[in-house]
Design a protein around this motif. Structure first.
Motif, PDB file in Angstrom:
ATOM      1  N   LEU A 120     -63.270  -3.626 -64.407  1.00 55.53           N
ATOM      2  CA  LEU A 120     -61.914  -4.108 -64.199  1.00 55.53           C
ATOM      3  C   LEU A 120     -61.972  -5.620 -63.999  1.00 55.53           C
ATOM      4  O   LEU A 120     -62.633  -6.109 -63.077  1.00 55.53           O
ATOM      5  N   PRO A 126     -60.964  -9.060 -62.654  1.00 55.22           N
ATOM      6  CA  PRO A 126     -60.146  -9.522 -61.522  1.00 55.22           C
ATOM      7  C   PRO A 126     -58.850 -10.148 -62.006  1.00 55.22           C
ATOM      8  O   PRO A 126     -58.804 -10.802 -63.065  1.00 55.22           O
ATOM      9  N   TYR A 127     -57.800  -9.951 -61.216  1.00 53.13           N
ATOM     10  CA  TYR A 127     -56.471 -10.420 -61.621  1.00 53.13           C
ATOM     11  C   TYR A 127     -56.461 -11.891 -62.029  1.00 53.13           C
ATOM     12  O   TYR A 127     -55.986 -12.254 -63.108  1.00 53.13           O
ATOM     13  N   THR A 149     -57.553  -4.273 -65.539  1.00 56.03           N
ATOM     14  CA  THR A 149     -57.664  -5.307 -64.514  1.00 56.03           C
ATOM     15  C   THR A 149     -57.520  -4.674 -63.136  1.00 56.03           C
ATOM     16  O   THR A 149     -57.236  -3.485 -63.001  1.00 56.03           O
ATOM     17  N   THR A 150     -57.688  -5.488 -62.110  1.00 55.13           N
ATOM     18  CA  THR A 150     -57.687  -4.972 -60.738  1.00 55.13           C
ATOM     19  C   THR A 150     -56.291  -4.758 -60.172  1.00 55.13           C
ATOM     20  O   THR A 150     -56.160  -4.364 -59.012  1.00 55.13           O
ATOM     21  N   ARG A 168     -53.149  -1.069 -63.811  1.00 54.53           N
ATOM     22  CA  ARG A 168     -54.486  -1.573 -64.147  1.00 54.53           C
ATOM     23  C   ARG A 168     -54.862  -1.434 -65.622  1.00 54.53           C
ATOM     24  O   ARG A 168     -55.697  -2.200 -66.107  1.00 54.53           O
ATOM     25  N   GLY A 216     -60.833  -4.650 -53.453  1.00 58.83           N
ATOM     26  CA  GLY A 216     -61.139  -4.601 -54.876  1.00 58.83           C
ATOM     27  C   GLY A 216     -59.928  -4.441 -55.765  1.00 58.83           C
ATOM     28  O   GLY A 216     -60.063  -4.499 -56.999  1.00 58.83           O
ATOM     29  N   ARG A 217     -58.746  -4.243 -55.184  1.00 57.34           N
ATOM     30  CA  ARG A 217     -57.517  -4.122 -55.968  1.00 57.34           C
ATOM     31  C   ARG A 217     -56.555  -5.250 -55.603  1.00 57.34           C
ATOM     32  O   ARG A 217     -56.420  -5.607 -54.434  1.00 57.34           O
ATOM     33  N   GLU A 256     -57.682  -9.136 -53.893  1.00 59.50           N
ATOM     34  CA  GLU A 256     -58.738  -8.124 -53.914  1.00 59.50           C
ATOM     35  C   GLU A 256     -59.606  -8.110 -52.649  1.00 59.50           C
ATOM     36  O   GLU A 256     -60.173  -7.073 -52.301  1.00 59.50           O
TER      37      GLU A 256
END
Length: 396
Positions: A7, A9-10, A279-280, A285, A341-342, A380
């Motif tokens: 995933l 990262p944003y 993605t996160t 996602r 992580g999100r 995250e």
């Protein structure tokens, strides 16, 4: 079903997308009445002073301030009124020592005068006034160029034009303004389960009324674009490929909802060379981006989050828009937990300096969008925010 190997990262995904987007060069001139919400394509320089002359800021008497210096209520100074004018008129008289001109707010200051005495500060008897208090030089005078001076840059390229901006442009003689062309945004909705018209029997048998297109059309218009809807496309590989290829050639940006994950009928992501996929962000996602095309979720709440976290920034980059987000500080009235992580998109209702999280969750819950007017982004590396904590809310 396959899962994402990684995933992105944003912030990393956002930068990859923005680096891939280039500002469109095309501009157009539009009348001021049609310019609200458009993005300025160039700096605006005022060709005139505003106001164009020294004018009265109050109703009263234009006079020489020095004539009034000795004035007191117990020892008034007498001046002769030699003319009377209203706003939009100009006196042909010159204010000499011992004289004054009666005028209303907005009227041009006559030659020789350097102050305006409020009419309440004088007693009048036919053509004589008795000044009860002294006036200072420049008092109650709006000087030429006080608002805007000739040659001033009054608005900058990238400004999103507001009603007050249009008023300023009109005040310095502009009737038309050069703005960025609206980007064309193709919208493709995919899914065998979707119908566009109400059909009670179809709904009972498992169909769903499609709503993503209506929401995306509105969001695209809100953020500088011109939506082009390609209809609901069934979950057929060739039909989706043809729709995406056509939309890519006809638009500046393409939004495809549905088919962004790895189900047996998730075809959309196969026809785009993606810079990232997965993605996160939560919700949404499975989003992917490449070739000016976003492959998005099918659930409305996830699509809404993906638009605000990615698509609106792409549209702003296309037109060079500045200051397109409104962020406010707010006190959080309830704790918001978050998963490490999100990057969480948390819908809130902001009012009176406080932010209340919307408790309805789920990527398909449209009513949660209606009840909210902004969101909080939880990065995250955070496990959330505590009740009473001060947070940033992005309004929409």
């Amino acid at each position: 079903m396959r899962e994402f190997k990684r995933l992105t990262p944003y912030g990393e995904a956002l930068n990859l997308m923005l680096d891939n987007i280039e500002e469109i060069p095309e501009t157009e001139e539009v009348p001021l009445d049609n310019a609200l919400g458009r993005v300025l394509a160039e700096d605006i320089v005022s060709p005139i002073d505003s106001p164009p002359f020294d004018r009265a800021a109050v109703d009263g008497y234009a006079l020489r301030a020095e004539d009034t210096f000795p004035a007191r209520e117990y020892n008034p100074v007498e001046l002769k009124v030699i003319d009377e004018i209203n706003a939009g008129e100009e006196s042909s008289a010159k204010v000499e020592p011992g004289t004054a001109v009666k005028l209303t707010t907005g009227a041009k200051i006559p030659d020789g005068a350097n102050a305006v005495l409020m009419q309440e500060m004088a007693e009048r008897d036919r053509d004589i006034i008795r000044v009860l208090r002294p006036a200072a030089p420049g008092q109650n005078v709006a000087f030429a160029g006080e608002d805007v001076k000739r040659g001033d840059v009054v608005l900058r390229k990238g400004q999103i034009l507001r009603p007050q901006d249009l008023a300023l442009l009109k005040s310095v003689s502009f009737k038309r303004v050069k703005v960025k062309r609206r980007p064309r945004v193709g919208i493709i909705v995919t899914g065998d389960e979707l119908i566009e018209e109400f059909d009670e029997e179809a709904l009972k048998s498992g169909k769903i009324l499609e709503s993503n297109s209506t929401m995306l059309k509105g969001l695209v218009k809100q953020y500088f674009g011109e939506p082009v809807f390609y209809g609901v496309v069934p979950d057929e590989e060739e039909a989706i490929r043809e729709a995406i290829e056509r939309a890519k050639t006809e638009n500046d940006l393409v939004l495809v909802t549905g088919g962004s994950a790895f189900g047996d009928k998730d075809f959309a992501h196969r026809f785009v060379r993606l810079l990232f996929h997965g993605t996160t962000i939560k919700p949404g996602r499975p989003i992917g981006y490449g070739e000016r095309t976003f492959v998005m979720s099918g659930y409305p709440a996830a699509v809404f989050a993906q638009f605000h976290l990615y698509v609106k920034h792409a549209l702003a980059k296309l037109v060079g828009a500045r200051d397109y987000e409104i962020k406010v500080r707010a006190e959080l009235v309830e704790r918001i937990p978050s998963q490490l992580g999100r990057y969480e998109f948390v819908k809130v209702h902001y009012e009176g300096g406080k932010a209340r999280p919307i408790k309805k969750r789920g990527s398909g819950i449209i009513s949660s969008l209606v009840e909210s007017n902004g969101y909080i982004g939880i990065p995250e590396d955070s496990e959330g925010y505590l009740e009473g904590e001060e947070v940033w809310v992005t309004l929409y």
